[in-house]
Write an enzyme that holds these catalytic residues in place. Structure first.
Site, PDB file in Angstrom:
ATOM      1  CG  ASN A  55       7.672 -10.006   0.113  1.00 45.01           C
ATOM      2  OD1 ASN A  55       8.115 -10.538   0.933  1.00 45.01           O
ATOM      3  ND2 ASN A  55       8.340  -9.400  -0.633  1.00 45.01           N
ATOM      4  CD1 TRP A  56       2.640 -11.680   4.221  1.00 39.63           C
ATOM      5  CD2 TRP A  56       3.178 -12.895   6.730  1.00 39.63           C
ATOM      6  NE1 TRP A  56       1.767 -12.020   4.861  1.00 39.63           N
ATOM      7  CE2 TRP A  56       2.404 -13.041   6.131  1.00 39.63           C
ATOM      8  CE3 TRP A  56       3.788 -13.801   7.925  1.00 39.63           C
ATOM      9  CZ2 TRP A  56       1.034 -13.334   7.232  1.00 39.63           C
ATOM     10  CZ3 TRP A  56       2.992 -14.850   8.428  1.00 39.63           C
ATOM     11  CH2 TRP A  56       0.829 -14.434   7.830  1.00 39.63           C
ATOM     12  CE  LYS A  57       8.741  -6.386   1.005  1.00 42.04           C
ATOM     13  NZ  LYS A  57       8.819  -5.070   0.507  1.00 42.04           N
TER      14      LYS A  57
ATOM     15  CG  HIS B 253      11.369  -9.107  -4.148  1.00 40.81           C
ATOM     16  ND1 HIS B 253      11.991  -7.812  -3.342  1.00 40.81           N
ATOM     17  CD2 HIS B 253      10.050  -8.643  -3.813  1.00 40.81           C
ATOM     18  CE1 HIS B 253      10.905  -7.430  -2.846  1.00 40.81           C
ATOM     19  NE2 HIS B 253      10.135  -7.541  -3.636  1.00 40.81           N
TER      20      HIS B 253
ATOM     21  CD  GLU C 175      12.319  -5.156  -0.363  1.00 47.17           C
ATOM     22  OE1 GLU C 175      12.431  -6.357   0.227  1.00 47.17           O
ATOM     23  OE2 GLU C 175      12.188  -4.334  -0.348  1.00 47.17           O
TER      24      GLU C 175
ATOM     25  CD  GLU D 183       7.244  -7.055  -6.930  1.00 46.02           C
ATOM     26  OE1 GLU D 183       5.942  -7.107  -5.895  1.00 46.02           O
ATOM     27  OE2 GLU D 183       8.750  -6.977  -6.494  1.00 46.02           O
TER      28      GLU D 183
ATOM     29  N   GLY E 270       8.468  -0.533  -1.340  1.00 46.52           N
ATOM     30  CA  GLY E 270       7.805   0.296  -0.307  1.00 46.52           C
ATOM     31  C   GLY E 270       8.086   1.786   0.047  1.00 46.52           C
TER      32      GLY E 270
ATOM     33  CB  SER F 260       3.840   2.041  -2.977  1.00 45.08           C
ATOM     34  OG  SER F 260       5.210   1.667  -2.253  1.00 45.08           O
TER      35      SER F 260
ATOM     36  N   GLY G 123       3.522  -5.762  -0.378  1.00 46.79           N
ATOM     37  CA  GLY G 123       4.585  -6.060   0.735  1.00 46.79           C
ATOM     38  C   GLY G 123       3.631  -5.153   2.102  1.00 46.79           C
ATOM     39  N   GLY G 124       4.091  -4.318   2.047  1.00 46.40           N
ATOM     40  CA  GLY G 124       3.586  -2.926   3.287  1.00 46.40           C
ATOM     41  C   GLY G 124       2.405  -3.672   4.358  1.00 46.40           C
TER      42      GLY G 124
HETATM   43  P1  PGA Z   1       5.422  -2.926  -0.636  1.00 41.44           P
HETATM   44  O1  PGA Z   1       6.509  -3.962  -1.390  1.00 41.44           O
HETATM   45  O2  PGA Z   1       3.996  -3.149  -1.489  1.00 41.44           O
HETATM   46  O3  PGA Z   1       5.615  -3.042  -0.002  1.00 41.44           O
HETATM   47  O4  PGA Z   1       5.898  -2.007  -1.732  1.00 41.44           O
HETATM   48  C1  PGA Z   1       5.918  -4.700  -2.540  1.00 41.44           C
HETATM   49  C2  PGA Z   1       7.222  -6.218  -2.499  1.00 41.44           C
HETATM   50  O5  PGA Z   1       8.133  -5.446  -2.237  1.00 41.44           O
HETATM   51  O6  PGA Z   1       6.762  -6.971  -2.958  1.00 41.44           O
END
Ligand code: PGA
Length: 254
Positions: A8-10, A94, A96, A164, A170, A210, A231-232
């Site tokens: 997930n590149w956000k 998601h 977020e 998640e 994050g 994470s 994500g990251g």
């Molecule tokens: P993260 O994000 O790996 O940066 O914690 C995961 C996600 O939001 O899908």
């Protein structure tokens, strides 16, 4: 079964960086059939990445879309438009989106229907907040989010689930192997009770929050974990591919 590596590149990466990363992912060799790789880039570069791919690998998805096929929804993109741009999958719900953009169980359910109508595969994201975990409500939250999102959706509809925990996204705080095993076990039981899984097979359940190359092997060893939503660590080829390698290695060890 092929494990799943999803990135997930956000709100990161433009055309040049995204294309370079996509190429690096596509060029990385893994044993045939061992890994399914997906990336969820920003919408603005989706079509460019779809043109870039020589074969259908990695798959592409959108991080969000509207529920309706078209209409007066300024700033929104429909699932049909996402599909036309090259998406095969869509993240739905998601945390977020739920936390920062006022999405709730009802809008998540509407988006699930829209995504399926357009022929995209939904990746339904569920997970508890820290406060909910501390109040020992994790199972209730997961059951509610699953139940509401899947209301009215045929049992045979395509589905991936991503567990998640909000407190792990994050933050660098990854859920422990025991916490992930427990939550995934519960999700699988719930899917079974809802007629969406049996001993013969169930929708893949990914873990996200994470994940990095250091913690990936321990989590990948769990039979309840079908893959990761990263994500990251998905923003650099080296870390993303190392996580994929951990999944492949664990698959061979099981
Ligand atoms: P993260 O994000 O790996 O940066 O914690 C995961 C996600 O939001 O899908």
């Amino acid at each position: 079964m092929s494990r799943i590596l999803a990135g997930n590149w956000k709100m990161n990466l433009g055309v040049a960086e995204g294309t370079a990363l996509l190429r690096a992912i596509g060029d990385h060799a893994v044993p045939a059939g061992s890994l399914t790789t997906v990336v969820f880039p920003p919408l603005t570069i989706l079509a460019a990445l779809a043109r870039e791919r020589r074969i259908q690998d990695p798959k592409l998805g959108v991080q969000n879309c509207h529920a309706e096929p078209k209409g007066p929804f300024t700033g929104e993109v429909s699932p049909e438009m996402a599909r036309e741009a090259g998406a095969e999958l869509a993240l739905v719900g998601h945390s977020e989106r739920r936390r920062l953009f006022c999405e709730n169980d009802a809008s998540v359910q509407a988006k699930m229907k829209g995504v399926l109508r357009a022929g995209l595969k939904p990746v339904l994201c569920i997970g508890e907040t820290l406060a909910e975990r501390e109040r020992r409500e994790t199972r209730d939250v997961l059951s509610r989010q699953l139940g509401r999102a899947l209301e009215g959706i045929p049992a045979r509809a395509p589905l991936w689930v991503a567990y998640e925990p909000v407190w792990a996204i994050g933050t660098g705080v990854v859920a422990t192997v025991d916490e992930v095993a427990e939550a995934h076990g519960w999700v699988l039981e719930e899917l079974g009770r809802m007629g969406r899984g049996s001993a013969a097979g169930h929708p893949p359940v990914l873990y996200g929050g994470s994940v990095d190359p250091k913690n990936a092997s321990g989590l990948a060893a769990l039979p309840e974990v079908d893959g990761f939503l990263v994500g990251g660590a998905s923003l650099a080829a080296e870390t993303f591919l190392a996580i994929g390698d951990a999944l492949v290695k664990a698959e061979h060890a099981i």
